[in-house]
Design an enzyme around this catalytic site. Structure first.
Site, PDB file in Angstrom:
ATOM      1  N   CYS A  61      51.476  27.514  25.791  1.00 13.49           N
ATOM      2  CA  CYS A  61      52.048  27.788  24.473  1.00 13.49           C
ATOM      3  C   CYS A  61      51.446  26.850  23.430  1.00 13.49           C
ATOM      4  O   CYS A  61      50.942  25.794  23.745  1.00 13.49           O
ATOM      5  CB  CYS A  61      53.560  27.614  24.430  1.00 13.49           C
ATOM      6  SG  CYS A  61      54.425  28.367  25.792  1.00 13.49           S
TER       7      CYS A  61
ATOM      8  N   GLU B 161      31.040  32.262  39.361  1.00 15.12           N
ATOM      9  CA  GLU B 161      31.306  32.232  37.922  1.00 15.12           C
ATOM     10  C   GLU B 161      31.098  33.627  37.312  1.00 15.12           C
ATOM     11  O   GLU B 161      31.873  34.069  36.464  1.00 15.12           O
ATOM     12  CB  GLU B 161      30.402  31.171  37.269  1.00 15.12           C
ATOM     13  CG  GLU B 161      30.498  31.057  35.764  1.00 15.12           C
ATOM     14  CD  GLU B 161      31.893  30.752  35.231  1.00 15.12           C
ATOM     15  OE1 GLU B 161      32.807  30.433  36.009  1.00 15.12           O
ATOM     16  OE2 GLU B 161      32.063  30.887  34.002  1.00 15.12           O
TER      17      GLU B 161
ATOM     18  N   HIS C 294      29.669  39.011  57.755  1.00 17.93           N
ATOM     19  CA  HIS C 294      30.915  38.591  58.403  1.00 17.93           C
ATOM     20  C   HIS C 294      32.139  39.227  57.756  1.00 17.93           C
ATOM     21  O   HIS C 294      33.250  38.710  57.916  1.00 17.93           O
ATOM     22  CB  HIS C 294      31.022  37.063  58.389  1.00 17.93           C
ATOM     23  CG  HIS C 294      29.925  36.389  59.138  1.00 17.93           C
ATOM     24  ND1 HIS C 294      29.742  36.560  60.494  1.00 17.93           N
ATOM     25  CD2 HIS C 294      28.917  35.591  58.716  1.00 17.93           C
ATOM     26  CE1 HIS C 294      28.682  35.875  60.877  1.00 17.93           C
ATOM     27  NE2 HIS C 294      28.153  35.273  59.819  1.00 17.93           N
TER      28      HIS C 294
ATOM     29  N   GLU D 177      38.016  38.441  34.692  1.00 18.09           N
ATOM     30  CA  GLU D 177      38.989  38.014  33.692  1.00 18.09           C
ATOM     31  C   GLU D 177      38.929  38.839  32.411  1.00 18.09           C
ATOM     32  O   GLU D 177      39.944  39.032  31.775  1.00 18.09           O
ATOM     33  CB  GLU D 177      38.977  36.498  33.430  1.00 18.09           C
ATOM     34  CG  GLU D 177      37.725  35.873  32.944  1.00 18.09           C
ATOM     35  CD  GLU D 177      37.804  34.332  32.849  1.00 18.09           C
ATOM     36  OE1 GLU D 177      38.877  33.741  32.948  1.00 18.09           O
ATOM     37  OE2 GLU D 177      36.729  33.729  32.660  1.00 18.09           O
TER      38      GLU D 177
ATOM     39  N   LYS E  52      43.708  30.018  27.333  1.00 14.66           N
ATOM     40  CA  LYS E  52      42.515  29.165  27.379  1.00 14.66           C
ATOM     41  C   LYS E  52      42.835  27.797  27.934  1.00 14.66           C
ATOM     42  O   LYS E  52      42.093  27.246  28.742  1.00 14.66           O
ATOM     43  CB  LYS E  52      41.952  29.026  25.962  1.00 14.66           C
ATOM     44  CG  LYS E  52      40.761  28.120  25.886  1.00 14.66           C
ATOM     45  CD  LYS E  52      39.541  28.887  25.512  1.00 14.66           C
ATOM     46  CE  LYS E  52      38.276  28.125  25.720  1.00 14.66           C
ATOM     47  NZ  LYS E  52      37.467  28.674  26.809  1.00 14.66           N
TER      48      LYS E  52
ATOM     49  N   ASN F   3      56.433  23.253  24.326  1.00 16.34           N
ATOM     50  CA  ASN F   3      55.308  23.572  25.199  1.00 16.34           C
ATOM     51  C   ASN F   3      55.453  22.694  26.430  1.00 16.34           C
ATOM     52  O   ASN F   3      55.634  21.483  26.302  1.00 16.34           O
ATOM     53  CB  ASN F   3      53.996  23.264  24.449  1.00 16.34           C
ATOM     54  CG  ASN F   3      52.792  23.269  25.362  1.00 16.34           C
ATOM     55  OD1 ASN F   3      52.746  24.011  26.330  1.00 16.34           O
ATOM     56  ND2 ASN F   3      51.813  22.441  25.058  1.00 16.34           N
ATOM     57  N   GLY F   4      55.396  23.304  27.623  1.00 20.45           N
ATOM     58  CA  GLY F   4      55.560  22.521  28.854  1.00 20.45           C
ATOM     59  C   GLY F   4      56.584  23.186  29.753  1.00 20.45           C
ATOM     60  O   GLY F   4      56.969  24.340  29.514  1.00 20.45           O
TER      61      GLY F   4
ATOM     62  N   TRP G 217      53.154  31.574  26.042  1.00 21.86           N
ATOM     63  CA  TRP G 217      52.586  32.067  27.302  1.00 21.86           C
ATOM     64  C   TRP G 217      53.713  31.916  28.315  1.00 21.86           C
ATOM     65  O   TRP G 217      54.100  30.811  28.673  1.00 21.86           O
ATOM     66  CB  TRP G 217      51.372  31.221  27.704  1.00 21.86           C
ATOM     67  CG  TRP G 217      50.642  31.730  28.902  1.00 21.86           C
ATOM     68  CD1 TRP G 217      49.743  32.752  28.949  1.00 21.86           C
ATOM     69  CD2 TRP G 217      50.720  31.221  30.237  1.00 21.86           C
ATOM     70  NE1 TRP G 217      49.263  32.907  30.220  1.00 21.86           N
ATOM     71  CE2 TRP G 217      49.846  31.983  31.039  1.00 21.86           C
ATOM     72  CE3 TRP G 217      51.447  30.195  30.845  1.00 21.86           C
ATOM     73  CZ2 TRP G 217      49.673  31.753  32.395  1.00 21.86           C
ATOM     74  CZ3 TRP G 217      51.280  29.968  32.204  1.00 21.86           C
ATOM     75  CH2 TRP G 217      50.392  30.749  32.958  1.00 21.86           C
TER      76      TRP G 217
ATOM     77  N   ARG H  91      46.145  29.430  23.345  1.00 22.51           N
ATOM     78  CA  ARG H  91      47.040  28.767  24.297  1.00 22.51           C
ATOM     79  C   ARG H  91      48.085  29.722  24.870  1.00 22.51           C
ATOM     80  O   ARG H  91      48.882  29.338  25.737  1.00 22.51           O
ATOM     81  CB  ARG H  91      47.762  27.616  23.605  1.00 22.51           C
ATOM     82  CG  ARG H  91      46.821  26.600  23.011  1.00 22.51           C
ATOM     83  CD  ARG H  91      47.591  25.517  22.308  1.00 22.51           C
ATOM     84  NE  ARG H  91      48.416  24.771  23.245  1.00 22.51           N
ATOM     85  CZ  ARG H  91      47.995  23.752  23.967  1.00 22.51           C
ATOM     86  NH1 ARG H  91      46.762  23.331  23.840  1.00 22.51           N
ATOM     87  NH2 ARG H  91      48.797  23.129  24.792  1.00 22.51           N
TER      88      ARG H  91
ATOM     89  N   LYS I  21      33.980  35.757  35.417  1.00 24.91           N
ATOM     90  CA  LYS I  21      33.817  36.298  34.057  1.00 24.91           C
ATOM     91  C   LYS I  21      34.173  37.778  34.048  1.00 24.91           C
ATOM     92  O   LYS I  21      34.904  38.242  33.192  1.00 24.91           O
ATOM     93  CB  LYS I  21      32.383  36.132  33.535  1.00 24.91           C
ATOM     94  CG  LYS I  21      31.918  34.754  33.162  1.00 24.91           C
ATOM     95  CD  LYS I  21      32.593  34.153  31.970  1.00 24.91           C
ATOM     96  CE  LYS I  21      33.862  33.486  32.358  1.00 24.91           C
ATOM     97  NZ  LYS I  21      33.922  32.076  32.524  1.00 24.91           N
TER      98      LYS I  21
END
Ligand code: G6P
Length: 613
Positions: A2, A486, A509, A493, A608, A103-104, A78, A27, A490
């Site tokens: 947040c 990576e 395998h 997401e 982010k 926030n938290g 968030w 955020r 990308k």
């Protein structure tokens, strides 16, 4: 996580809050809200708007029914406790008298709630935050002033918080507090602000105070007082940021992600500036203190999350193969919760774009009790908690990164890591000739990234193949394996296509069972020692009717046919090839997402900066 923003001013603060929220959307962006105190009326009242969805929805509510006043707090959320509904959106209020943004995560919120419910408090949300605002109200009811009420309540809280609180009975101030979540105070002329980060306030000030852990601040228009965790009045330094307000503009690009991908040549050049000469890493790249630490370093422990973790995986290859230093790496959320054996002379390295990722910070704090030689943060935000709490820091100089999917931060982390490997390797197994070779290769990198960016039209065409696909597989070997990871991250997401990465030798395998014409297989194939092994692995895919996309060095030709598409990447020293081969994978993910019409810069369910566990 947040985002929080607040203001105390003579002028109407509603537009400042709204712009601050837009700048904090990275955020979290599932709902937003603000409370304004109409300080120009005789009996100011707390007035609130809240809306589900992005800040634009709150903006609509504000346009339809404008709130105006000199004091206000606002929040972009968030969700952690409770779904993204209007009831759960911040600010939360207690009996229309006091309002809070948070926030938290408050871990003991259920116990506080139970106590307050027994006293008759009625809760209207599922959030942990509502327990805090009601607890503050309880203290106000006992006659406390707002500052004392907040001071008292934060002592009762377990967990992490950055708080902004306003009260109808003291309509000239915000009380702010932080522990474990970031919070800055912006200093204006005859006005003050609070925010989760400086970017939110750049249109109104460049002067900031970074609150320390446990600080509580009482903030009025023309004065502010800060109290440390022990209750003492303290003075914290005012720092002027070098960031400019337009750093957060998209410019000519449709998305921040595209802009940030294209900024990579410059970001790499800036990360190298004054750190390397023609062929050497300069001693001042790290400073005397760091050089002393690196000379004593016998092992490396890297800890990071998400994309930063992938950078660390590449660095492990480099530390071991170039510097001769044993190197371990672990995701921060796991590292922090298991016992460790710390060998003598181990340097603890954290990697983070934001420097505020809760798990990485917590791992650093654990590590500081565990007997490591020293702590080094490789980070993109100089004022971040991670940098401030580490013994040594190396900044990545990527500039603000807004797109949730990290691009230029990753590439500059790799550059900073390579500089670190060289600086440490000098005291160990790295010969001078190798240092010269690596530095020269790094210096050519910005131009080579430009060349890869010029492949964008080809990659855009390739992206069309993914439109109707649900799964994909990314393959690499050696230090290209983290690059495959990576690339997969990308793609998943931002396009929501399921993407997995495997070291190509593992195909047989298990994952080979998935290969068919409906699952594109993407391979990273620079001209390195393992490329022939990779070629054999790719034959296994072709033999099963798989569709291949290969990013390959011009010197290792792969045959194209209707099921195999090859994109030729300009020649590069194989030791730094992971940095260059990241770029086409970023472009691929970007164009697939654009074609699918997803929200590229703010993909669903993500944020982010993850400042919660
Ligand atoms: C979030 C972001 C990722 C990032 C990760 C670690 O998950 O969405 O892009 O890689 O956090 O963030 P950091 O700021 O510590 O690099």
């Amino acid at each position: 996580m947040c985002g929080i923003v607040g203001a105390v001013a003579q002028r109407d603060v509603s537009a400042i809050l709204m712009e601050g929220l837009r700048r904090l959307e990275y955020r979290g962006y599932d709902s937003a809200g603000m409370v304004i105190l109409d300080t120009h009326s005789k009996a100011p009242k707390l007035k609130r708007h809240r809306a589900v969805g992005k800040v634009a929805m709150l903006d609509e509510a504000q346009r339809a029914d404008p709130l105006a006043g000199g004091v206000g707090i606002a929040h972009t959320r968030w969700a952690t406790h409770g779904a993204p509904t209007e009831e759960n959106a911040h600010p939360h209020m207690a009996l229309d008298q006091v309002a809070i943004v948070h926030n938290g995560i408050i871990e003991n919120h259920a116990a506080i709630r139970e106590r307050l419910e027994a006293k008759g408090y009625v809760f209207s949300s599922q959030t942990d935050t509502e327990s805090v605002v009601n607890a503050i109200h309880e203290r106000l009811d006992h006659g406390d002033q707002l500052l004392d009420a907040v001071r008292h309540v934060v002592c009762e809280l377990d967990g992490a918080y950055a708080l902004g609180v306003v009260s109808q009975n003291e309509p000239d101030r915000i009380v702010a507090a932080r522990l474990g979540s970031p919070l800055v105070i912006g200093i204006g002329i005859g006005e003050h602000f609070i925010a989760s980060d400086v970017a939110a306030l750049l249109p109104v000030t460049r002067d900031f105070i970074y609150l320390e852990e446990g600080d509580i601040a009482e903030i009025c228009r023309d004065h502010l007082t800060i109290y440390a965790a022990n209750g003492d009045k303290v003075t914290r330094p005012v720092k002027t940021t070098e960031l400019s307000a337009d750093a957060a503009d998209r410019g000519e690009f449709r998305h921040f992600m595209a802009k940030e991908i294209h900024e990579q040549p410059r970001a790499v050049a800036e990360t190298l500036e004054a750190r390397v000469s023609e062929q050497r890493v300069l001693p001042q790249a790290f400073g005397p203190e760091a050089t002393a630490v690196l000379s004593k370093t016998q092992r490396i422990q890297i800890v990071a999350c998400g994309t930063s973790f992938h950078a660390g995986m590449v660095a492990r290859y480099w530390f071991e193969s170039l510097a001769g230093l044993p190197c371990d790496i672990e995701v921060a959320s796991e590292f922090r919760y298991r016992p460790h054996v710390v060998a003598d002379g181990t340097l603890f390295v954290t990697l983070s774009q934001s420097g505020e990722t809760a798990d990485t910070l917590a791992a650093l704090r654990e590590a500081k009790q565990m007997g490591y030689l020293a702590t080094l943060a490789i980070c993109n935000v100089p004022e971040s908690s991670l940098v401030r709490e580490s013994d040594l820091a190396m900044m990545t100089r990527a500039g603000p990164e807004i797109g949730v999917a990290s691009t230029k931060a990753f590439v500059t982390q790799l550059v900073a890591l390579m500089i670190t490997v060289i600086a440490a390797g000098r005291f160990h197994a790295l010969p001078e000739s190798m240092e010269r070779r690596l530095v020269e290769a790094l210096r050519h990198l910005p131009r080579q990234i430009e060349e890869v960016l010029s492949l964008e039209p080809q990659i855009k065409t390739l992206a069309e193949q993914f439109i109707d696909k649900h799964h994909s597989l990314f393959l690499g070997r050696g230090m290209q394996y983290p690059i495959a990871m990576e690339g997969a991250l990308k793609l998943k997401e931002i396009s929501y296509i399921h993407a997995e990465a495997y070291p190509a030798g593992e195909l047989k395998h298990g994952p080979l069972a998935l290969v068919d014409s409906e699952m594109p297989v993407i391979a990273v194939a620079p001209n390195d020692d393992l490329v022939e092994k990779l070629r054999s692995n790719l034959h296994e895919v072709q033999a099963r009717g798989g569709r291949l996309i290969i990013f390959a060095d011009h010197a290792v030709p792969f045959e194209q046919d209707q099921d195999t598409h090859v994109i030729v990447i300009p020649p590069i020293d194989d030791l730094i090839s992971p940095i260059l081969y990241t770029v086409p994978l970023q472009l691929l993910a970007y164009h697939v997402a654009v074609l699918k019409g997803t929200d590229v810069d703010q993909p669903r369910n993500l944020a982010k900066s993850v400042t919660v566990e």
